[in-house]
Design an enzyme around this catalytic site. Structure first.
Site, PDB file in Angstrom:
ATOM      1  N   GLY A  62       0.840  -1.200   0.000  1.00 48.82           N
ATOM      2  CA  GLY A  62       0.000   0.000   0.000  1.00 48.82           C
ATOM      3  C   GLY A  62       0.864   1.234   0.000  1.00 48.82           C
ATOM      4  O   GLY A  62       1.003   1.927   1.020  1.00 48.82           O
ATOM      5  N   ASP A 109       5.070  12.831  -2.663  1.00 51.23           N
ATOM      6  CA  ASP A 109       4.995  11.832  -1.584  1.00 51.23           C
ATOM      7  C   ASP A 109       5.670  12.433  -0.353  1.00 51.23           C
ATOM      8  O   ASP A 109       6.812  12.115  -0.026  1.00 51.23           O
ATOM      9  CB  ASP A 109       5.727  10.567  -2.066  1.00 51.23           C
ATOM     10  CG  ASP A 109       5.837   9.509  -0.988  1.00 51.23           C
ATOM     11  OD1 ASP A 109       4.993   9.477  -0.079  1.00 51.23           O
ATOM     12  OD2 ASP A 109       6.798   8.702  -1.069  1.00 51.23           O
ATOM     13  N   HIS A 152      16.464   0.513   3.100  1.00 46.58           N
ATOM     14  CA  HIS A 152      16.231   1.171   1.814  1.00 46.58           C
ATOM     15  C   HIS A 152      17.512   1.838   1.323  1.00 46.58           C
ATOM     16  O   HIS A 152      18.325   2.305   2.124  1.00 46.58           O
ATOM     17  CB  HIS A 152      15.121   2.215   1.989  1.00 46.58           C
ATOM     18  CG  HIS A 152      14.364   2.516   0.733  1.00 46.58           C
ATOM     19  ND1 HIS A 152      14.491   1.783  -0.420  1.00 46.58           N
ATOM     20  CD2 HIS A 152      13.443   3.488   0.443  1.00 46.58           C
ATOM     21  CE1 HIS A 152      13.698   2.273  -1.347  1.00 46.58           C
ATOM     22  NE2 HIS A 152      13.050   3.307  -0.854  1.00 46.58           N
TER      23      HIS A 152
END
Ligand code: SPV
Ligand code: MG
Length: 290
Positions: free
Chosen positions: A41, A54, A186
């Site tokens: 999501g 974002d 990440h």
């Protein structure tokens, strides 16, 4: 076994789990149809679908509502990207039960300041919160879940922020100690070197999660062979596929002076009607419209 238990079991399983991003239930349905184990999501995708950055521009309820709609449409577990948790540990305490009630099986929360900036943008504003502060947020998320199988995945942005591998490892260890069920590490380097080095140095018990958007050359077989990664997330491939396809088709229609050429290459209206769940509605008609 319920959806949350299935997700937890697969996350711990030695076989790699694959999640595809979605910004709406249709994208999630197509991802599930293609065989992905879980739905990501994505905050990036949802923001892009509203054509805004974002960066916590959308409200938490916009994201939550979309997660609820996705979870109601697909059987696959939904992993909600809750960014930084929408505030401090108190906000996290109130948000996690709402995500759980929406049918989500896991949340991913990152250790940046609120409001966040998107991770993959060159020269984005990447500020990390103090380790103890983020530990409090992880503890709040774990403490707020009602189903013990609901997973809390801690994401460190230490590499994204340029803080280096030692800082990333130290944070990952502290987040595991605070109760995280997995660590998302990440990177936005264009080669997997930084990630491969982190994975090989990781000595924790919990599995790692990778998002190889920036280093697409790293294949699933390579990730599986690393042995410590439980989940790979394809972070934005639904919105990129959609944006690319729309741009091409719209340009063709203008160029070709109508829809006479493109019609043959598009999914048929019948296919879209099927994706809308027409069969279920016809069954309801048959049963109840007397
Ligand atoms: C997202 O998809 O919203 C993510 C992954 O958080 S990334 O955009 O790569 O940071
Ligand atoms: Mg995100």
């Amino acid at each position: 076994m319920n959806r949350n238990a299935r997700f937890r079991q697969k996350l711990q399983d030695p076989a790699l789990m694959h999640a595809m991003s979605a910004h709406n239930p249709l994208a999630a349905k197509l991802a599930a149809e293609a065989g992905f184990d879980a739905i990501w999501g994505s905050g990036f995708e949802l923001s892009a679908s509203y054509a805004v950055p974002d960066a916590n521009i959308l409200s938490p309820s916009q994201h939550l509502d979309m997660m609820r709609a996705i979870a109601a449409t697909v059987e696959a577990p939904v992993i909600a990207d809750i960014d930084t948790g929408f505030g401090n540990a108190i906000n996290v305490s109130y948000m996690v039960p709402q995500y759980e009630a929406a049918g989500v099986s896991a949340v991913v929360m990152e250790d940046k300041t609120f409001p966040k900036d998107t991770s993959l943008r060159a020269a984005g504003r990447q500020e990390l919160v103090r380790v103890v502060e983020f530990q409090g947020k992880i503890e709040a998320a774990c403490g707020a879940r009602r189903d013990a199988d609901f997973c809390v995945i801690a994401r460190t942005e230490a590499l994204i922020a340029g803080a280096g591998e030692q800082e990333a490892l130290a944070r990952a260890r502290e987040y595991e100690a605070a109760g995280a069920d997995a660590i998302l590490i990440h990177s936005r380097q264009s080669t997997p070197d930084e990630i491969l080095s982190f994975v090989s140095a990781w000595q924790g018990r919990v599995p790692l999660v990778l998002v190889p958007t920036a280093y697409p050359q790293l294949r699933e077989s390579d990730i599986q062979a690393l042995g410590k990664v439980g989940l790979v997330i394809y972070g934005n491939h639904a919105i990129r596929a959609a944006a690319g396809a729309m741009r091409d088709v719209f340009a063709r229609i203008r160029r070709e002076g109508g829809i006479h050429e493109v019609d043959a290459v598009l999914p048929t209206v019948k296919e879209i009607i099927e994706l809308q769940g027409d069969a279920q509605m016809r069954e309801l008609e048959r049963r109840y419209l007397k």
